[in-house]
Design a protein around this motif. Sequence first.
Motif, mmCIF file in Angstrom:
data_model
loop_
_atom_site.group_PDB
_atom_site.id
_atom_site.type_symbol
_atom_site.label_atom_id
_atom_site.label_comp_id
_atom_site.label_asym_id
_atom_site.label_seq_id
_atom_site.Cartn_x
_atom_site.Cartn_y
_atom_site.Cartn_z
ATOM 1 N N GLU A 298 0.835 -1.212 0.000
ATOM 2 C CA GLU A 298 0.000 0.000 0.000
ATOM 3 C C GLU A 298 0.864 1.254 0.000
ATOM 4 O O GLU A 298 0.558 2.227 -0.703
ATOM 5 C CB GLU A 298 -0.944 0.009 1.207
ATOM 6 C CG GLU A 298 -1.987 -1.091 1.202
ATOM 7 C CD GLU A 298 -2.907 -1.054 -0.010
ATOM 8 O OE1 GLU A 298 -3.104 0.034 -0.598
ATOM 9 O OE2 GLU A 298 -3.419 -2.124 -0.389
ATOM 10 N N LEU A 299 1.955 1.234 0.758
ATOM 11 C CA LEU A 299 2.842 2.394 0.793
ATOM 12 C C LEU A 299 3.562 2.573 -0.542
ATOM 13 O O LEU A 299 3.800 3.704 -0.980
ATOM 14 C CB LEU A 299 3.851 2.252 1.932
ATOM 15 C CG LEU A 299 3.256 2.351 3.345
ATOM 16 C CD1 LEU A 299 4.291 2.005 4.391
ATOM 17 C CD2 LEU A 299 2.662 3.735 3.610
ATOM 18 N N SER A 300 3.887 1.462 -1.204
ATOM 19 C CA SER A 300 4.515 1.541 -2.526
ATOM 20 C C SER A 300 3.581 2.211 -3.534
ATOM 21 O O SER A 300 4.022 3.021 -4.366
ATOM 22 C CB SER A 300 4.899 0.148 -3.023
ATOM 23 O OG SER A 300 5.917 -0.404 -2.217
ATOM 24 N N VAL A 301 2.296 1.890 -3.449
ATOM 25 C CA VAL A 301 1.304 2.524 -4.334
ATOM 26 C C VAL A 301 1.277 4.026 -4.087
ATOM 27 O O VAL A 301 1.294 4.829 -5.025
ATOM 28 C CB VAL A 301 -0.099 1.904 -4.136
ATOM 29 C CG1 VAL A 301 -1.163 2.722 -4.855
ATOM 30 C CG2 VAL A 301 -0.122 0.458 -4.622
ATOM 31 N N LEU A 302 1.238 4.418 -2.808
ATOM 32 C CA LEU A 302 1.217 5.846 -2.473
ATOM 33 C C LEU A 302 2.506 6.535 -2.942
ATOM 34 O O LEU A 302 2.476 7.680 -3.399
ATOM 35 C CB LEU A 302 1.034 6.036 -0.964
ATOM 36 C CG LEU A 302 -0.355 5.714 -0.400
ATOM 37 C CD1 LEU A 302 -0.344 5.742 1.123
ATOM 38 C CD2 LEU A 302 -1.406 6.683 -0.935
ATOM 39 N N MET A 303 3.624 5.835 -2.831
ATOM 40 C CA MET A 303 4.898 6.399 -3.269
ATOM 41 C C MET A 303 4.911 6.562 -4.790
ATOM 42 O O MET A 303 5.336 7.600 -5.310
ATOM 43 C CB MET A 303 6.049 5.495 -2.807
ATOM 44 C CG MET A 303 7.382 6.191 -2.817
ATOM 45 S SD MET A 303 8.636 5.381 -1.813
ATOM 46 C CE MET A 303 8.636 3.737 -2.461
ATOM 47 N N ASP A 304 4.410 5.548 -5.509
ATOM 48 C CA ASP A 304 4.355 5.618 -6.974
ATOM 49 C C ASP A 304 3.466 6.763 -7.455
ATOM 50 O O ASP A 304 3.712 7.349 -8.511
ATOM 51 C CB ASP A 304 3.848 4.296 -7.563
ATOM 52 C CG ASP A 304 4.860 3.158 -7.400
ATOM 53 O OD1 ASP A 304 6.048 3.458 -7.114
ATOM 54 O OD2 ASP A 304 4.461 1.988 -7.530
ATOM 55 N N ARG A 305 2.447 7.073 -6.670
ATOM 56 C CA ARG A 305 1.536 8.171 -7.022
ATOM 57 C C ARG A 305 2.074 9.533 -6.579
ATOM 58 O O ARG A 305 1.406 10.557 -6.770
ATOM 59 C CB ARG A 305 0.161 7.937 -6.389
ATOM 60 C CG ARG A 305 -0.580 6.767 -6.988
ATOM 61 C CD ARG A 305 -1.923 6.594 -6.326
ATOM 62 N NE ARG A 305 -2.647 5.459 -6.884
ATOM 63 C CZ ARG A 305 -3.702 4.899 -6.320
ATOM 64 N NH1 ARG A 305 -4.167 5.362 -5.168
ATOM 65 N NH2 ARG A 305 -4.301 3.873 -6.885
ATOM 66 N N GLY A 306 3.235 9.536 -5.951
ATOM 67 C CA GLY A 306 3.848 10.797 -5.515
ATOM 68 C C GLY A 306 3.232 11.372 -4.254
ATOM 69 O O GLY A 306 3.403 12.558 -3.962
ATOM 70 N N LYS A 307 2.525 10.549 -3.491
ATOM 71 C CA LYS A 307 1.855 11.032 -2.284
ATOM 72 C C LYS A 307 2.765 11.017 -1.054
ATOM 73 O O LYS A 307 2.588 11.812 -0.133
ATOM 74 C CB LYS A 307 0.606 10.193 -1.982
ATOM 75 C CG LYS A 307 -0.404 10.133 -3.106
ATOM 76 C CD LYS A 307 -1.005 11.483 -3.381
ATOM 77 C CE LYS A 307 -2.083 11.410 -4.466
ATOM 78 N NZ LYS A 307 -2.582 12.742 -4.819
ATOM 79 N N ILE A 308 3.726 10.079 -1.020
ATOM 80 C CA ILE A 308 4.617 9.945 0.134
ATOM 81 C C ILE A 308 6.046 9.675 -0.332
ATOM 82 O O ILE A 308 6.268 9.305 -1.486
ATOM 83 C CB ILE A 308 4.175 8.812 1.091
ATOM 84 C CG1 ILE A 308 4.290 7.448 0.402
ATOM 85 C CG2 ILE A 308 2.777 9.049 1.633
ATOM 86 C CD1 ILE A 308 4.114 6.260 1.334
ATOM 87 N N GLU A 309 6.980 9.873 0.604
ATOM 88 C CA GLU A 309 8.372 9.460 0.410
ATOM 89 C C GLU A 309 8.768 8.667 1.646
ATOM 90 O O GLU A 309 8.444 9.069 2.774
ATOM 91 C CB GLU A 309 9.290 10.677 0.268
ATOM 92 C CG GLU A 309 9.048 11.482 -0.990
ATOM 93 C CD GLU A 309 9.921 12.729 -1.035
ATOM 94 O OE1 GLU A 309 9.908 13.492 -0.041
ATOM 95 O OE2 GLU A 309 10.612 12.928 -2.034
ATOM 96 N N ILE A 310 9.428 7.542 1.445
ATOM 97 C CA ILE A 310 9.820 6.679 2.564
ATOM 98 C C ILE A 310 11.331 6.749 2.749
ATOM 99 O O ILE A 310 12.085 6.586 1.784
ATOM 100 C CB ILE A 310 9.374 5.222 2.326
ATOM 101 C CG1 ILE A 310 7.846 5.154 2.175
ATOM 102 C CG2 ILE A 310 9.841 4.324 3.472
ATOM 103 C CD1 ILE A 310 7.311 3.784 1.838
ATOM 104 N N PHE A 311 11.737 7.022 3.997
ATOM 105 C CA PHE A 311 13.145 7.098 4.349
ATOM 106 C C PHE A 311 13.395 6.167 5.526
ATOM 107 O O PHE A 311 12.461 5.616 6.106
ATOM 108 C CB PHE A 311 13.530 8.538 4.721
ATOM 109 C CG PHE A 311 13.323 9.523 3.607
ATOM 110 C CD1 PHE A 311 14.318 9.744 2.672
ATOM 111 C CD2 PHE A 311 12.125 10.208 3.479
ATOM 112 C CE1 PHE A 311 14.130 10.639 1.634
ATOM 113 C CE2 PHE A 311 11.923 11.113 2.441
ATOM 114 C CZ PHE A 311 12.932 11.324 1.516
ATOM 115 N N GLU A 312 14.659 5.989 5.869
ATOM 116 C CA GLU A 312 15.020 5.156 7.019
ATOM 117 C C GLU A 312 14.546 5.847 8.293
ATOM 118 O O GLU A 312 15.043 6.910 8.675
ATOM 119 C CB GLU A 312 16.546 4.968 7.063
ATOM 120 C CG GLU A 312 17.013 4.018 8.149
ATOM 121 C CD GLU A 312 16.631 2.562 7.872
ATOM 122 O OE1 GLU A 312 16.346 1.863 8.854
ATOM 123 O OE2 GLU A 312 16.622 2.159 6.695
ATOM 124 N N GLY A 313 13.537 5.278 8.949
ATOM 125 C CA GLY A 313 13.057 5.807 10.223
ATOM 126 C C GLY A 313 11.969 6.855 10.144
ATOM 127 O O GLY A 313 11.465 7.290 11.176
#
Length: 199
Positions: free
Chosen positions: A154-169
């Motif tokens: 689910e987070l990958s989908v949001l990232m692909d749509r430009g809604k979120i960015e995931i970082f370490e921590g």
Amino acid sequence: PGETFYLIKYGEVQICKCINNQNKSLDILTSGQFFGEMAILDNSQRSASCIARTDVACLEFNKANFKALVLSNPQIVMNLLKIFTKRIYDQYRQFKIILIKEIPVRVCDVFLMYDELQGTASNMDESNTKRKFNISVNDIASWAAISHSQAHEELSVLMDRGKIEIFEGYIIVKNIHDMRRVVDNYYMKVEAFTKAQQN
């Protein structure tokens, strides 16, 4: 049954509970906070598990010295009231999230919950919608009562749509109002369906 409770001198203690066969992180406690006090207050069984996240030192109290502690230190009572209020809120939000049937909406609501906890949820300023949450994929999975792989998907989908960015921590939500719209639309659909069923 709980016969003692603990005051953390230093370190971090994670409070977990098994919900739907998954360990759900309820809270992370630090120096000066309590755990295990509910069993002392209402003679109940332990309702959660505690895991040391770092080296931890605690003071242990039983029923007798708990009463003396409370009577001699009104600040302890205030701290307990704050803890109870937070735990009631956490339980309410947890059940509200879990009752959402659509997993993508659950994930969005987890971000909204963290926004509420940070005290930024009332900020409706359209120029300040970016949020940084010190959470991981595991935290999202735990709050949404889904598997790690589901949360990652689910987070990958949001990232692909430009809604979120995931970082370490931590995770950056680029526009918290996007999450609010997803959740609001879900509840509008539920309400419309409920009204249609009643007619």
